[in-house]
Design an enzyme around this catalytic site. Structure first.
Site, mmCIF file in Angstrom:
data_model
loop_
_atom_site.group_PDB
_atom_site.id
_atom_site.type_symbol
_atom_site.label_atom_id
_atom_site.label_comp_id
_atom_site.label_asym_id
_atom_site.label_seq_id
_atom_site.Cartn_x
_atom_site.Cartn_y
_atom_site.Cartn_z
ATOM 1 C CE LYS A 1 -2.206 -1.034 3.983
ATOM 2 N NZ LYS A 1 -1.543 -2.551 4.248
ATOM 3 N NE ARG B 1 7.581 -2.452 5.806
ATOM 4 C CZ ARG B 1 6.147 -2.402 5.920
ATOM 5 N NH1 ARG B 1 5.702 -1.892 5.071
ATOM 6 N NH2 ARG B 1 5.712 -2.979 7.219
ATOM 7 N NE ARG C 1 2.457 -5.472 11.120
ATOM 8 C CZ ARG C 1 3.834 -5.102 10.200
ATOM 9 N NH1 ARG C 1 4.746 -5.919 10.308
ATOM 10 N NH2 ARG C 1 3.645 -4.598 9.138
ATOM 11 N NE ARG D 1 -4.366 -1.178 10.119
ATOM 12 C CZ ARG D 1 -3.037 -1.045 9.672
ATOM 13 N NH1 ARG D 1 -2.632 0.245 9.264
ATOM 14 N NH2 ARG D 1 -1.956 -2.026 9.818
ATOM 15 N NE ARG E 1 6.617 -0.556 9.993
ATOM 16 C CZ ARG E 1 5.108 -0.737 9.469
ATOM 17 N NH1 ARG E 1 4.993 -0.011 8.307
ATOM 18 N NH2 ARG E 1 4.194 -1.447 10.056
HETATM 19 P P1 AMP Z 1 1.175 0.095 9.000
HETATM 20 O O1 AMP Z 1 2.097 1.233 8.904
HETATM 21 O O2 AMP Z 1 -0.344 0.593 8.394
HETATM 22 O O3 AMP Z 1 1.373 -1.410 8.666
HETATM 23 O O4 AMP Z 1 0.680 0.096 10.698
HETATM 24 C C1 AMP Z 1 1.474 -0.248 11.759
HETATM 25 C C2 AMP Z 1 0.668 -0.371 13.023
HETATM 26 O O5 AMP Z 1 0.172 1.024 13.462
HETATM 27 C C3 AMP Z 1 -0.365 -1.435 12.967
HETATM 28 O O6 AMP Z 1 0.237 -2.610 13.111
HETATM 29 C C4 AMP Z 1 -1.159 -0.778 14.279
HETATM 30 O O7 AMP Z 1 -0.614 -1.183 15.434
HETATM 31 C C5 AMP Z 1 -0.947 0.601 14.021
HETATM 32 N N1 AMP Z 1 -2.087 1.276 13.283
HETATM 33 C C6 AMP Z 1 -2.059 1.612 11.892
HETATM 34 N N2 AMP Z 1 -3.215 2.052 11.816
HETATM 35 C C7 AMP Z 1 -3.914 2.002 12.682
HETATM 36 C C8 AMP Z 1 -5.371 2.201 12.970
HETATM 37 N N3 AMP Z 1 -6.264 2.701 12.000
HETATM 38 N N4 AMP Z 1 -6.120 2.078 14.073
HETATM 39 C C9 AMP Z 1 -5.224 1.336 15.156
HETATM 40 N N5 AMP Z 1 -3.811 1.121 15.078
HETATM 41 C C10 AMP Z 1 -3.291 1.550 13.846
#
Ligand code: AMP
Length: 224
Positions: A13, A124, A166, A88, A155
């Site tokens: 994404k 990554r 996740r 989400r 990360r």
């Molecule tokens: P991402 O960078 O999209 O993979 O998000 C990394 C982490 O951020 C996720 O595993 C969640 O812990 C947190 N996170 C991202 N977006 C949300 C959301 N909309 N609601 C809650 N936690 C989020």
């Protein structure tokens, strides 16, 4: 045009949003990046968020909803944006609809099999300076960011154990909300299993062939 990128963690994404953003000059808004920035700044919300993110769990709604509202209130979103990571969960979707947080024109749903997703996790790399995302599985040998020369960071949630959580959270909490946008005819599905250039071409073809109102005009507008 207001895009929402949808798909499992590691579906690409952020990478495809970055390519789309460069071509069409739209800001990308990543909930994960907003949270990581608040961690880097050492805010109270960041500290709280980190404890969830390190386990691969969702950060509480009070935190993410407040942050996304602040971001979407900035003037650069007026002509559209590419949103990634909000809403989400069903409860976030509920807030999104009830509070009319923003409208969305198109949801790009990236379809990638689990084996490919998990194979991307350990490779990554994110540029510490400009946020460019690279994956060592692309075999391009970049030791530093090819865009700005910045150092790579890894990360803390990019490991196979956290990834399983996740992914499970995605299946149980995120995937169900796709139906809401499907009923509105806003979902465009595309295969994201390939290297970035090919996945980007797939996505653009899917968008071109979609019936999203205003999409053809938007795509023909090119680089603004
Ligand atoms: P991402 O960078 O999209 O993979 O998000 C990394 C982490 O951020 C996720 O595993 C969640 O812990 C947190 N996170 C991202 N977006 C949300 C959301 N909309 N609601 C809650 N936690 C989020």
């Amino acid at each position: 045009m207001k895009f929402l990128m949808f798909g499992a963690p590691m579906a690409g994404k952020g990478t495809l949003a970055g390519m789309l953003s460069e071509k069409y000059n739209l800001p990308t808004i990543s909930m994960g990046d907003i949270l990581r920035n608040s961690i880097a700044q050492g805010t109270d919300e960041g500290l709280l968020a980190k404890s969830y993110m390190d386990k691969g769990e969702m950060v509480p709604n009070e935190v993410v909803c407040a942050m996304i509202k602040t971001r979407l209130a900035k003037p650069d979103v007026a002509n559209g944006f590419i949103l990634d990571g909000f809403p989400r969960t069903p409860s976030q979707l509920e807030v999104f609809v009830r509070e009319n947080i923003t409208d969305i024109d198109v949801v790009v749903s990236l379809e990638v099999p689990y084996e490919s997703l998990v194979s991307r996790v350990v490779g990554r790399r994110t540029c510490k300076d400009c946020g460019y995302i690279y994956n060592t599985s692309w075999n391009l040998g970049y030791k530093v960011c090819p865009k700005c020369g910045g150092e790579w960071s890894i990360r803390s949630d990019d490991n196979e154990d956290t990834y399983k959580t996740r992914y499970n959270v995605y299946i149980s909490e995120t995937l169900p909300i796709l139906e809401y946008f499907e009923k509105q005819g806003k979902v465009v599905k595309t295969i994201g299993d390939k290297a970035p250039e090919q996945s980007y071409t797939n996505m653009m073809n899917a968008l071109k062939n979609s019936n999203i109102p205003g999409m053809k005009e938007f795509l023909e507008g090119g680089n603004k």
